[in-house]
Design an enzyme around this catalytic site. Structure first.
Site, short mmCIF file in Angstrom:
data_model
loop_
_atom_site.label_atom_id
_atom_site.label_comp_id
_atom_site.label_asym_id
_atom_site.label_seq_id
_atom_site.Cartn_x
_atom_site.Cartn_y
_atom_site.Cartn_z
N VAL A 10 9.77 8.66 5.22
CA VAL A 10 9.44 7.41 4.31
C VAL A 10 7.76 7.88 4.24
O VAL A 10 6.54 7.78 4.48
CB VAL A 10 8.62 6.38 6.11
CG1 VAL A 10 8.30 5.74 6.50
CG2 VAL A 10 10.00 6.20 7.20
N THR A 11 6.95 7.01 2.72
CA THR A 11 5.96 6.88 1.91
C THR A 11 5.22 5.96 2.90
O THR A 11 5.40 4.90 3.18
CB THR A 11 5.96 7.23 0.84
OG1 THR A 11 6.80 5.56 0.69
CG2 THR A 11 7.09 8.06 0.30
N ALA A 13 3.76 5.98 5.28
CA ALA A 13 3.97 5.83 6.98
C ALA A 13 2.59 5.93 8.65
O ALA A 13 3.17 5.59 9.37
CB ALA A 13 4.84 7.13 7.38
N TYR A 164 -0.46 -6.61 -9.43
CA TYR A 164 0.63 -6.10 -7.77
C TYR A 164 1.69 -7.19 -8.21
O TYR A 164 3.22 -6.45 -7.77
CB TYR A 164 -0.60 -6.89 -6.99
CG TYR A 164 0.68 -6.65 -5.55
CD1 TYR A 164 -0.35 -5.38 -4.77
CD2 TYR A 164 1.00 -7.35 -4.44
CE1 TYR A 164 1.07 -5.36 -3.87
CE2 TYR A 164 1.41 -7.87 -3.62
CZ TYR A 164 1.47 -6.01 -3.15
OH TYR A 164 2.25 -5.44 -2.42
N1 LIG Z 1 1.56 -6.45 4.47
C1 LIG Z 1 1.99 -7.50 4.00
O1 LIG Z 1 1.65 -9.00 3.86
C2 LIG Z 1 2.82 -6.68 2.30
C3 LIG Z 1 4.04 -7.53 1.85
C4 LIG Z 1 4.63 -7.82 0.87
C5 LIG Z 1 4.41 -6.11 0.56
N2 LIG Z 1 4.23 -5.14 0.92
C6 LIG Z 1 3.72 -3.81 0.91
O2 LIG Z 1 4.31 -2.92 2.03
C7 LIG Z 1 3.81 -1.76 2.12
C8 LIG Z 1 3.32 -1.25 2.65
O3 LIG Z 1 2.32 -1.90 3.10
P1 LIG Z 1 1.52 -2.49 3.90
O4 LIG Z 1 1.00 -3.68 4.51
O5 LIG Z 1 1.98 -1.89 5.33
O6 LIG Z 1 -0.27 -1.76 4.11
P2 LIG Z 1 -0.94 -0.34 4.75
O7 LIG Z 1 -2.61 -0.73 3.80
O8 LIG Z 1 -0.93 -0.63 5.75
O9 LIG Z 1 -0.16 1.18 5.14
C9 LIG Z 1 -0.31 1.28 3.12
C10 LIG Z 1 0.29 2.98 3.56
O10 LIG Z 1 0.22 3.57 2.03
C11 LIG Z 1 -0.93 4.39 2.00
N3 LIG Z 1 -0.92 4.90 0.52
C12 LIG Z 1 -1.84 4.29 -0.35
N4 LIG Z 1 -1.45 4.57 -1.34
C13 LIG Z 1 -1.00 5.90 -0.87
C14 LIG Z 1 -0.60 7.22 -2.16
N5 LIG Z 1 -1.10 6.85 -3.40
N6 LIG Z 1 0.35 7.87 -1.86
C15 LIG Z 1 1.25 7.70 -0.59
N7 LIG Z 1 0.34 6.98 0.27
C16 LIG Z 1 -0.27 6.14 0.21
C17 LIG Z 1 -2.17 4.06 2.81
O11 LIG Z 1 -2.86 6.18 2.90
C18 LIG Z 1 -1.13 3.88 3.84
O12 LIG Z 1 -0.73 4.49 4.76
C19 LIG Z 1 2.79 -1.57 0.48
O13 LIG Z 1 3.56 -1.41 -1.20
C20 LIG Z 1 2.83 -3.05 0.47
O14 LIG Z 1 2.75 -3.56 -0.55
C21 LIG Z 1 3.31 -5.34 2.32
#
Ligand SMILES: NC(=O)c1ccc[n+]([C@@H]2O[C@H](COP(=O)([O-])OP(=O)(O)OC[C@H]3O[C@@H](n4cnc5c(N)ncnc54)[C@H](O)[C@@H]3O)[C@@H](O)[C@H]2O)c1
Length: 257
Positions: A10-11, A13, A164
């Site tokens: 899980v990336t 994570a 995005y």
């Molecule tokens: N939260 C939302 O509403 C939402 C909606 C649609 C899609 N998403 C997608 O879901 C995924 C997770 O989002 P989230 O809301 O949990 O965000 P978050 O910011 O809480 O978590 C993202 C994680 O990704 C890690 N990360 C960032 N850049 C990285 C890199 N270069 N290499 C490795 N790890 C990296 C961060 O350190 C963090 O732990 C993302 O791809 C985001 O675009 C989120």
């Protein structure tokens, strides 16, 4: 338990959706390789997981060499990969014009070359690098696997800025092309397109940008990471064994297709 004996990478994570997906996959019996740019947060996630044998590692998914090294460690630890959740991503980076959007109502005209390309490197290149390394192990060990790529409603509609949205639409393109190519190896590839989910990512988005999306969500609430994690368990497990090349969008009705 639906995922007994399976190994999941899980990336992203260490936070939000990735952490919750790790928890749900582990509660179904999977051993988790929790990887993140911030390894201390991945360690925190591992400490929260049910079961034993989990593993935390650092990776910058935008760097091909970092991804190859990380998969080398995962392979040495587990000797197999059954599930890849390509979840790491960012919605905002310096130079992407967000500050100017709030001040002027325009973003694209203020977005720098680096603001565009760096976000694409994380959200798109990162998905490709991890997918490529995962399928090497999946094909070598068991000729089976489930890959789940995190897209967004921004990849389906007008929501999100140009970088995005482009990145999340590209994730859907990768999903379809890879699913077509990898089906004969027993590897399924699907995408999740979340709506607005309460995580540290959305906590960082100014209310004037998020409120219109909240108002446009028919179910009248924002989503929780659990709403995405339960979808991920479905796509990871044999419950979805005839599903590949698809996206599913837990979004409260924000986008209907
Ligand atoms: N939260 C939302 O509403 C939402 C909606 C649609 C899609 N998403 C997608 O879901 C995924 C997770 O989002 P989230 O809301 O949990 O965000 P978050 O910011 O809480 O978590 C993202 C994680 O990704 C890690 N990360 C960032 N850049 C990285 C890199 N270069 N290499 C490795 N790890 C990296 C961060 O350190 C963090 O732990 C993302 O791809 C985001 O675009 C989120």
């Amino acid at each position: 338990m639906k995922l007994e004996g399976r190994v999941a990478v899980v990336t992203g994570a260490g936070s939000g959706i990735g952490r919750e997906i790790s928890r749900h996959l582990a509660s179904e019996g999977a051993r988790i390789a929790a990887v993140d740019l911030r390894p201390e947060t991945a360690e925190e996630t591992v400490a929260m997981l049910e079961g034993s044998g989990h593993f935390a590692a650092a990776v910058d998914v935008s760097e091909g060499t970092s991804v190859v090294e990380m998969f080398g460690k995962v392979d040495a630890e587990f000797g197999r990969v059954d599930i890849l959740v390509n979840n790491a991503g960012v919605d905002h980076i310096p130079g992407d014009g967000r500050d100017e959007l709030l001040a002027t109502g325009q973003q694209t005209i203020h977005m720098s070359d680096e603001g565009f390309t760096k976000l694409m490197a994380i959200n798109v290149n990162g998905v490709f690098f991890c997918l490529r390394e995962a399928i090497k192990v999946m094909q070598r060990e068991q000729n089976a696997g489930s890959i789940i790529n995190m897209s967004s409603v921004a990849g389906l509609s007008q929501y999100g800025n140009v970088s995005y949205s482009a990145s999340k639409a590209a994730v859907l393109g990768i999903t379809r092309a890879a699913a077509g190519e990898l089906g004969r190896f027993g590897i399924r590839v699907n995408a999740i397109c979340p709506g607005v989910i309460d995580t540290p990512m959305t906590a960082g988005i100014p209310d004037p940008m998020l409120d219109p999306l909240r108002r446009a969500t028919p179910l009248g609430r924002t989503g929780q990471p659990r709403d995405i994690a339960t979808t991920a368990v479905f796509l990871a497990s044999d419950d979805s064994s005839f599903i590949t090349g698809q996206w599913i969008s837990p979004n409260g009705g924000l986008v209907m297709q």
